[in-house]
Motif scaffolding. Sequence first.
Motif, PDB file in Angstrom:
ATOM      1  N   GLU A  35       0.483   7.446 -10.469  1.00 55.59           N
ATOM      2  CA  GLU A  35      -0.250   7.510 -11.736  1.00 55.59           C
ATOM      3  C   GLU A  35       0.168   6.368 -12.667  1.00 55.59           C
ATOM      4  O   GLU A  35      -0.577   5.943 -13.537  1.00 55.59           O
ATOM      5  N   VAL A  36       1.366   5.858 -12.452  1.00 55.86           N
ATOM      6  CA  VAL A  36       1.915   4.795 -13.287  1.00 55.86           C
ATOM      7  C   VAL A  36       1.371   3.450 -12.807  1.00 55.86           C
ATOM      8  O   VAL A  36       1.524   3.100 -11.633  1.00 55.86           O
ATOM      9  N   PRO A  37       0.736   2.689 -13.696  1.00 61.19           N
ATOM     10  CA  PRO A  37       0.234   1.374 -13.293  1.00 61.19           C
ATOM     11  C   PRO A  37       1.357   0.487 -12.754  1.00 61.19           C
ATOM     12  O   PRO A  37       2.473   0.506 -13.270  1.00 61.19           O
ATOM     13  N   GLY A  38       1.064  -0.243 -11.702  1.00 62.97           N
ATOM     14  CA  GLY A  38       2.044  -1.146 -11.116  1.00 62.97           C
ATOM     15  C   GLY A  38       2.997  -0.493 -10.134  1.00 62.97           C
ATOM     16  O   GLY A  38       3.934  -1.131  -9.661  1.00 62.97           O
ATOM     17  N   SER A  39       2.769   0.760  -9.804  1.00 63.12           N
ATOM     18  CA  SER A  39       3.690   1.485  -8.932  1.00 63.12           C
ATOM     19  C   SER A  39       3.674   0.997  -7.486  1.00 63.12           C
ATOM     20  O   SER A  39       4.583   1.306  -6.717  1.00 63.12           O
ATOM     21  N   SER A  40       2.695   0.195  -7.119  1.00 64.86           N
ATOM     22  CA  SER A  40       2.573  -0.219  -5.720  1.00 64.86           C
ATOM     23  C   SER A  40       3.727  -1.097  -5.256  1.00 64.86           C
ATOM     24  O   SER A  40       3.956  -1.216  -4.055  1.00 64.86           O
ATOM     25  N   ASP A  41       4.477  -1.679  -6.175  1.00 65.86           N
ATOM     26  CA  ASP A  41       5.624  -2.481  -5.754  1.00 65.86           C
ATOM     27  C   ASP A  41       6.837  -1.616  -5.410  1.00 65.86           C
ATOM     28  O   ASP A  41       7.826  -2.117  -4.889  1.00 65.86           O
ATOM     29  N   VAL A  42       6.750  -0.311  -5.678  1.00 62.13           N
ATOM     30  CA  VAL A  42       7.853   0.601  -5.411  1.00 62.13           C
ATOM     31  C   VAL A  42       7.449   1.715  -4.438  1.00 62.13           C
ATOM     32  O   VAL A  42       8.231   2.103  -3.583  1.00 62.13           O
ATOM     33  N   VAL A  43       6.254   2.235  -4.567  1.00 68.10           N
ATOM     34  CA  VAL A  43       5.833   3.374  -3.747  1.00 68.10           C
ATOM     35  C   VAL A  43       5.278   2.876  -2.419  1.00 68.10           C
ATOM     36  O   VAL A  43       4.293   2.141  -2.381  1.00 68.10           O
ATOM     37  N   GLU A  44       5.935   3.290  -1.348  1.00 65.34           N
ATOM     38  CA  GLU A  44       5.522   2.912  -0.004  1.00 65.34           C
ATOM     39  C   GLU A  44       4.393   3.811   0.489  1.00 65.34           C
ATOM     40  O   GLU A  44       3.446   3.350   1.092  1.00 65.34           O
ATOM     41  N   GLY A  45       4.517   5.119   0.235  1.00 67.87           N
ATOM     42  CA  GLY A  45       3.501   6.052   0.696  1.00 67.87           C
ATOM     43  C   GLY A  45       4.012   7.465   0.643  1.00 67.87           C
ATOM     44  O   GLY A  45       5.108   7.735   0.138  1.00 67.87           O
ATOM     45  N   GLY A  46       3.207   8.364   1.181  1.00 65.47           N
ATOM     46  CA  GLY A  46       3.596   9.762   1.168  1.00 65.47           C
ATOM     47  C   GLY A  46       2.942  10.537   2.297  1.00 65.47           C
ATOM     48  O   GLY A  46       1.887  10.159   2.793  1.00 65.47           O
ATOM     49  N   PHE A  47       3.604  11.603   2.681  1.00 63.83           N
ATOM     50  CA  PHE A  47       3.112  12.505   3.715  1.00 63.83           C
ATOM     51  C   PHE A  47       2.879  13.864   3.075  1.00 63.83           C
ATOM     52  O   PHE A  47       3.760  14.371   2.379  1.00 63.83           O
ATOM     53  N   VAL A  48       1.718  14.449   3.319  1.00 64.71           N
ATOM     54  CA  VAL A  48       1.475  15.839   2.949  1.00 64.71           C
ATOM     55  C   VAL A  48       1.464  16.617   4.252  1.00 64.71           C
ATOM     56  O   VAL A  48       0.546  16.483   5.055  1.00 64.71           O
ATOM     57  N   THR A  49       2.517  17.384   4.454  1.00 64.57           N
ATOM     58  CA  THR A  49       2.699  18.107   5.712  1.00 64.57           C
ATOM     59  C   THR A  49       2.790  19.597   5.389  1.00 64.57           C
ATOM     60  O   THR A  49       3.876  20.169   5.336  1.00 64.57           O
ATOM     61  N   TYR A  50       1.647  20.175   5.164  1.00 63.46           N
ATOM     62  CA  TYR A  50       1.588  21.559   4.722  1.00 63.46           C
ATOM     63  C   TYR A  50       1.895  22.525   5.864  1.00 63.46           C
ATOM     64  O   TYR A  50       2.580  23.513   5.665  1.00 63.46           O
ATOM     65  N   SER A  51       1.407  22.236   7.047  1.00 63.77           N
ATOM     66  CA  SER A  51       1.627  23.140   8.182  1.00 63.77           C
ATOM     67  C   SER A  51       2.869  22.717   8.960  1.00 63.77           C
ATOM     68  O   SER A  51       3.330  21.570   8.879  1.00 63.77           O
ATOM     69  N   ASN A  52       3.382  23.649   9.754  1.00 65.37           N
ATOM     70  CA  ASN A  52       4.517  23.326  10.622  1.00 65.37           C
ATOM     71  C   ASN A  52       4.134  22.265  11.648  1.00 65.37           C
ATOM     72  O   ASN A  52       4.937  21.384  11.966  1.00 65.37           O
ATOM     73  N   VAL A  53       2.906  22.338  12.161  1.00 66.51           N
ATOM     74  CA  VAL A  53       2.437  21.343  13.124  1.00 66.51           C
ATOM     75  C   VAL A  53       2.465  19.950  12.490  1.00 66.51           C
ATOM     76  O   VAL A  53       2.908  18.980  13.115  1.00 66.51           O
TER      77      VAL A  53
END
Length: 158
Positions: A35-53
């Motif tokens: 949400e913070v402008p310019g965050s792309s130089d720090v945030v690599e990515g994210g995983f949403v892993t809701y299920s055990n699979v």
Amino acid sequence: MPDAAKVLDAARAAGRRIATAESCTGGLIAGALTEVPGSSDVVEGGFVTYSNVAKQSMLGVSAETLQTHGAVSEEVAREMAEGALARTEANLTVSVTGIAGPGGSEYKPEGRVCFGLAADGATPHTETVEFGARGRSNVRQATVRHALAMLLRHLDAL
């Protein structure tokens, strides 16, 4: 309470890139950071892993760990954080797995969230917070705040 901009500034100053591995928050931590402008130089990515699979296939959480300890455990949170670290170019990861509600059980009550933090060259850290049955949205928002605080504490200690 730290905000995402403070986390990003601290990560920038420390030369760190962040990835998230989220279950009960469904991407809200990554969302707060990006949400913070310019965050792309720090945030690599994210995983949403809701299920055990998803935890197994996307992050490499072991079936044995899930069976022995359950998805809401520090052991799974640690494996989630380590999996995100191994599968991205990030050098700092935070993970969350919990019961936002409604519901829960005597052994795993509503509002219990397990956190993991992994970083290059550091021993993984885990902790559990009992937020209580304060409602799904409130538990999820409290989880985001706590995850950001964990990241900031780690970065401030560097």
